[in-house]
Design a protein around this motif. Structure first.
Motif, PDB file in Angstrom:
ATOM      1  N   SER A 184       7.687   7.282   9.733  1.00  0.00           N
ATOM      2  CA  SER A 184       8.072   5.865   9.763  1.00  0.00           C
ATOM      3  C   SER A 184       7.606   5.144   8.502  1.00  0.00           C
ATOM      4  O   SER A 184       8.228   4.181   8.075  1.00  0.00           O
ATOM      5  N   PHE A 185       6.550   5.644   7.884  1.00  0.00           N
ATOM      6  CA  PHE A 185       6.125   5.083   6.604  1.00  0.00           C
ATOM      7  C   PHE A 185       7.205   5.350   5.552  1.00  0.00           C
ATOM      8  O   PHE A 185       7.595   4.471   4.781  1.00  0.00           O
ATOM      9  N   ARG A 186       7.732   6.566   5.586  1.00  0.00           N
ATOM     10  CA  ARG A 186       8.777   6.932   4.630  1.00  0.00           C
ATOM     11  C   ARG A 186      10.023   6.059   4.806  1.00  0.00           C
ATOM     12  O   ARG A 186      10.639   5.636   3.847  1.00  0.00           O
ATOM     13  N   LYS A 187      10.333   5.785   6.079  1.00  0.00           N
ATOM     14  CA  LYS A 187      11.533   4.982   6.345  1.00  0.00           C
ATOM     15  C   LYS A 187      11.314   3.512   6.065  1.00  0.00           C
ATOM     16  O   LYS A 187      12.213   2.702   6.267  1.00  0.00           O
ATOM     17  N   GLY A 188      10.102   3.139   5.655  1.00  0.00           N
ATOM     18  CA  GLY A 188       9.835   1.739   5.340  1.00  0.00           C
ATOM     19  C   GLY A 188       9.559   0.903   6.567  1.00  0.00           C
ATOM     20  O   GLY A 188       9.649  -0.321   6.521  1.00  0.00           O
TER      21      GLY A 188
ATOM     22  N   ALA B 124       2.625  -8.476   9.619  1.00  0.00           N
ATOM     23  CA  ALA B 124       2.822  -7.273   8.808  1.00  0.00           C
ATOM     24  C   ALA B 124       2.740  -6.042   9.691  1.00  0.00           C
ATOM     25  O   ALA B 124       2.061  -6.051  10.727  1.00  0.00           O
ATOM     26  N   ARG B 125       3.456  -4.998   9.300  1.00  0.00           N
ATOM     27  CA  ARG B 125       3.447  -3.776  10.096  1.00  0.00           C
ATOM     28  C   ARG B 125       2.368  -2.852   9.528  1.00  0.00           C
ATOM     29  O   ARG B 125       2.468  -2.402   8.382  1.00  0.00           O
TER      30      ARG B 125
ATOM     31  N   LYS C  28      -4.414  12.634  -0.248  1.00  0.00           N
ATOM     32  CA  LYS C  28      -3.835  13.737  -1.016  1.00  0.00           C
ATOM     33  C   LYS C  28      -2.386  14.007  -0.677  1.00  0.00           C
ATOM     34  O   LYS C  28      -1.958  13.858   0.446  1.00  0.00           O
ATOM     35  N   GLY C  29      -1.667  14.454  -1.681  1.00  0.00           N
ATOM     36  CA  GLY C  29      -0.369  15.072  -1.445  1.00  0.00           C
ATOM     37  C   GLY C  29       0.772  14.140  -1.043  1.00  0.00           C
ATOM     38  O   GLY C  29       1.922  14.502  -1.207  1.00  0.00           O
ATOM     39  N   LEU C  30       0.488  12.969  -0.514  1.00  0.00           N
ATOM     40  CA  LEU C  30       1.587  12.125  -0.057  1.00  0.00           C
ATOM     41  C   LEU C  30       2.408  11.631  -1.259  1.00  0.00           C
ATOM     42  O   LEU C  30       1.864  11.159  -2.241  1.00  0.00           O
ATOM     43  N   ASP C  31       3.713  11.765  -1.140  1.00  0.00           N
ATOM     44  CA  ASP C  31       4.602  11.395  -2.245  1.00  0.00           C
ATOM     45  C   ASP C  31       5.622  10.381  -1.717  1.00  0.00           C
ATOM     46  O   ASP C  31       6.678  10.744  -1.230  1.00  0.00           O
ATOM     47  N   PHE C  32       5.265   9.087  -1.776  1.00  0.00           N
ATOM     48  CA  PHE C  32       6.139   8.033  -1.271  1.00  0.00           C
ATOM     49  C   PHE C  32       6.500   7.084  -2.409  1.00  0.00           C
ATOM     50  O   PHE C  32       5.655   6.307  -2.867  1.00  0.00           O
ATOM     51  N   PRO C  33       7.739   7.144  -2.870  1.00  0.00           N
ATOM     52  CA  PRO C  33       8.124   6.374  -4.054  1.00  0.00           C
ATOM     53  C   PRO C  33       7.964   4.864  -3.890  1.00  0.00           C
ATOM     54  O   PRO C  33       7.782   4.158  -4.878  1.00  0.00           O
ATOM     55  N   ASN C  34       8.006   4.366  -2.665  1.00  0.00           N
ATOM     56  CA  ASN C  34       7.974   2.909  -2.472  1.00  0.00           C
ATOM     57  C   ASN C  34       6.553   2.340  -2.366  1.00  0.00           C
ATOM     58  O   ASN C  34       6.369   1.150  -2.148  1.00  0.00           O
TER      59      ASN C  34
END
Ligand code: ADP
Ligand code: ZN
Ligand code: ZN
Length: 745
Positions: A544-548, A522-523, A561-567
């Protein structure tokens, strides 16, 4: 005829809590204003800059010296800000100079930042350049540059020219030497956003709840009556679209030609947050925070000062943006303790925002999913107006399901409690399989909490502080989280020589190590102040978290706080008990509730339903239960009842007085001396705790004692304490007051 001031009261940068009177020379009389910086004679033959805080007709001092000149190197401060500074000095018991100094960023105050310049290139007269091109067709590079330059009537910088032509910088220099090209130095602004493309966004159609909040704000913005409250508490669940409400409120303020300040906690001042404001308002936004270089901060501040931007977004200190026509101050995550500054002036930016709003007739919006008990109490009692967003902007995106896991039931045969419950491991595994992402939260960095010896009972302590050291595996060190001292970790017990020395407890580093074992392949990335030593690293991991490219993100409150990552569809809280019962911290329940709610709010923000798992050994604790049920008001009611009973804030103000020094006896002696001086100023009904050793008795080699005062009439006491502090001659023992302290610690 208008009469001009004869005497100016000024503050020098001295921390004496004292202003000095100077005579105003006639030639300056018409141009001086409160807030301006002037040069005054001080001491033998010395000249110093000083800020004018007031004018007077007469002075108790004879033979005043004259002000020498207006200072051109230091910007003038708006009158209202000077008054704000003076109020802070009084309320937070610090020197007036300290409070006024705090209004300006260091980079502006010290006058050392020079304007940045850039070389611009122009073609020499058109005829000789054209002649050269015709006569030297074989000098291809030179001709290409000259041709490009002929197209730039306003000149061009070297980057642009070289990019357009692909020619080297040496050729450009040779053309300058040949006098075919001439140069000019031009001032340019440093731009922290240089090269960042930001897509513009338009105002979104508000939901019903957003529309109601906006109407309330708009009414208050335009038709507020004298004496009507000027604070709106925006209580909106995570992901309910508070930011959209901020954006549209700001747009309204701007339409009227007025200005707005947006405060966010430093920790959530991510590029993501800033981008949302830039995307809506473009270059009308200036950003003020500690990640900028001195030069950038200087230039950002100057943009506000010169009136070129209308919006300032930033951490705590952005509250002092020198606007002169302020309509709106927004404090996002208003409950966040990082709004309290830990050195003088020890102000809470949220509270000072409310005061600045009052001074300058601006509306203040306090926003949070988990408002502080104080602010919600103010809303309930009608001191603030209340607007609520109870649903996410798309009602089909439900709040995540929260499960509380009783870790006591996970113990093995020997009674040992594992780091991870079976349910947590299973949930994470499931997300990896489905290509979704997980966040694991642990409020403690490092590998293990402490190093101890079972044979002799030794615990590795910091030599300078009365706290245990934390073990960090990566570099095999022990470090102190109070004074930052670091030393190599021993391999055998330094006291009895036993090799059985052990590490107890868990930190993020350990979670990462164990998880890497459990989820081979796992990454995994870790985010805490040990790994995120530069802002760029933070951006890199988030991107890189956003890009999956990362399956599991492990972190401390940095990721709460504040992080908005739909996945992100799963959030695991490794140990909710850390921070639940901190002795002396009457806000520990409140903070736990807030933190758990914030962390849980990171799950399921996209279309897929989110799941949250909270691991605890105290499953029936109210802050855990209410957080799991998404029940803010339930939590509030329980907490406020307790506070009322004990007379804690908001039912009384809390002031601590701290004493510290190398010699414990001297510290205690001075503490008692101060108590004797101020005793007469303590209002009846005030609770007093006499000076006693602080919870952490020693930090960085200094002994610490604390006295505590709690009550609703502290004004007289505040003044007495401040006077007593500044009347002292020798300062072997440091004394400071902390008004509206966050905890008893
Ligand atoms: P909060 O600040 O309350 O946590 P955000 O402002 O981050 O919530 O909003 C969450 C998401 O919902 C964001 O992606 C935002 O763009 C979107 N959003 C908010 N309001 C609306 C709206 N009225 N219409 C469509 N999308 C919206
Ligand atoms: Zn030992
Ligand atoms: Zn230490």
């Amino acid at each position: 005829m208008k009469s001009f001031p004869k005497i100016a009261r000024v503050l020098l940068d001295l921390s004496l809590d004292k202003s000095f009177d100077y005579a105003v020379p006639p030639e300056l009389a018409s141009s001086l204003r409160v807030g301006m910086c002037v040069i005054v004679p001080f001491g033998k033959g010395k000249e110093r800059p000083a800020y004018i805080v007031a004018f007077a007709e007469s002075s108790p001092y004879p033979n005043l010296k004259y002000i020498l000149s207006a200072c051109s190197g230091h910007p003038a401060l708006p009158d209202a800000l000077i008054r704000l500074g003076e109020w802070m000095a009084d309320y937070y018991c610090c020197a007036r100079e300290t409070a006024v100094r705090n209004l300006l960023p260091g980079a502006v105050r010290n006058g050392k930042v020079k304007q940045k310049t850039k070389t611009w290139y122009f073609p020499a007269d058109r005829d000789s350049v054209t002649d050269y091109i015709i006569q030297n067709p074989r000098a291809k590079s030179k001709c290409a540059l000259l041709k490009a330059l002929l197209l730039h009537t306003g000149g061009a910088d070297s980057e642009q020219l070289l990019r357009e032509t692909g020619v080297s910088a040496g050729i450009l220099r040779r053309l300058v030497a040949d006098k075919l090209v001439f140069t000019e130095q031009r001032g340019v602004e440093r731009d922290p956003f240089a090269g960042v493309e930001i897509l513009r966004t338009e105002a979104k159609e508000p939901t019903e709840e957003q529309a109601a909040a906006l109407k309330l704000i708009s009414d208050k913005l335009h038709h507020r009556k004298d004496g009507e409250n000027h604070v709106v508490l925006l209580h909106g669940v995570t992901g309910s679209g508070k930011t959209e409400v901020y954006l549209q409120s700001i747009a309204e303020a701007l339409e009227k030609g007025r200005e707005a300040i947006v405060l966010v906690p430093e920790i959530s001042l991510t590029p993501q947050t800033v981008e949302r404001f830039r995307a809506r308002f473009g270059d009308r936004v200036s950003v003020l925070h500690s990640g900028l270089s001195d030069g950038e901060r200087h230039d950002e501040w100057m943009k506000v000062y010169s009136g070129r931007v209308k919006i300032a977004v930033g951490a705590r200190s952005a509250l002092f943006a020198p606007f002169r026509n302020l309509a709106l101050i927004i404090v996002d995550e208003e409950h966040d303790s990082s709004y309290k500054q830990s050195e003088a002036p020890r102000y809470n930016a949220r509270d000072v925002a409310v005061f600045r709003g009052k001074l300058e007739n601006a509306l203040v919006i306090l926003g949070s999913a988990t408002p502080s008990v104080e602010s919600f109490h103010n809303a309930k009692t009608g001191k603030y107006a209340l607007a609520k967003l109870t649903q996410r902007h798309d009602p089909s995106i439900l709040m995540p399901d929260v499960t509380v896991v009783d870790m006591r039931l996970e113990a093995d045969d020997t009674g040992r409690i594992p780091f991870f419950s079976k349910a947590l491991v299973q949930s994470v595994r499931e997300r990896i399989r489905k290509g979704e992402q997980s966040i694991l939260f642990l409020n403690r960095r490092g590998f293990a909490r402490q190093l101890s010896c079972p044979a002799c009972g030794y615990i590795a302590m910091c030599p300078e502080c009365s706290v245990a050291l934390t073990y960090h595996r990566r570099n095999q060190t022990l470090s102190c989280h109070f004074c930052a001292a670091t030393m190599p970790a021993p391999e055998v017990c330094p006291v009895c020589g036993s090799p059985e020395i052990r590490y107890q407890g868990t930190g993020t580093e350990r979670v990462e190590a164990v998880f890497t074992e459990v989820f081979k392949g796992a990454r995994i990335a870790r985010m805490d102040s040990d790994t995120m030593t530069r802002p760029s690293l933070y951006e890199k991991v988030l991107s890189s978290f956003r890009k999956g490219e990362i399956d599991i993100l492990i972190g401390t409150q940095m990721i709460a706080k504040g992080l908005d990552f739909p996945n992100v569809t799963f959030v695991g809280v490794i140990n909710a008990d850390l921070g639940l019962y901190i002795p002396g911290d009457f806000r520990s329940q409140e903070h736990s509730f807030q933190l758990l709610t914030q962390v849980a709010g990171r799950a399921g923000r996209g279309g897929i339903h989110g799941e949250v798992l909270i691991q605890t050994c105290a499953p029936f604790n109210p802050s855990i239960q209410y957080a799991a049920a998404h029940d803010y008001e339930g939590f509030f009611e329980e907490e406020i009842a307790l506070r009322r009973e004990l007379g804690y804030p908001p039912f009384g103000h809390l002031m601590l007085v701290h004493f510290k020094g190398k010699d414990a006896e001297k510290v205690l002696l001075e503490a008692h001396a101060l108590m004797d001086r101020i005793r007469g100023a303590i209002a009846p009904g005030t609770k007093v705790a006499e000076p006693a050793p602080a919870t952490v008795e020693r930090i960085a080699g200094k002994y610490r004692f604390t006295a505590l005062f709690m009550g609703d009439k502290l004004a007289g006491l505040r003044r007495a304490v401040k006077q007593a502090i500044y009347a002292r001659k020798r300062a072997e023992v440091e004394i400071h007051a902390d008004m509206d302290a966050i905890s008893f610690l």
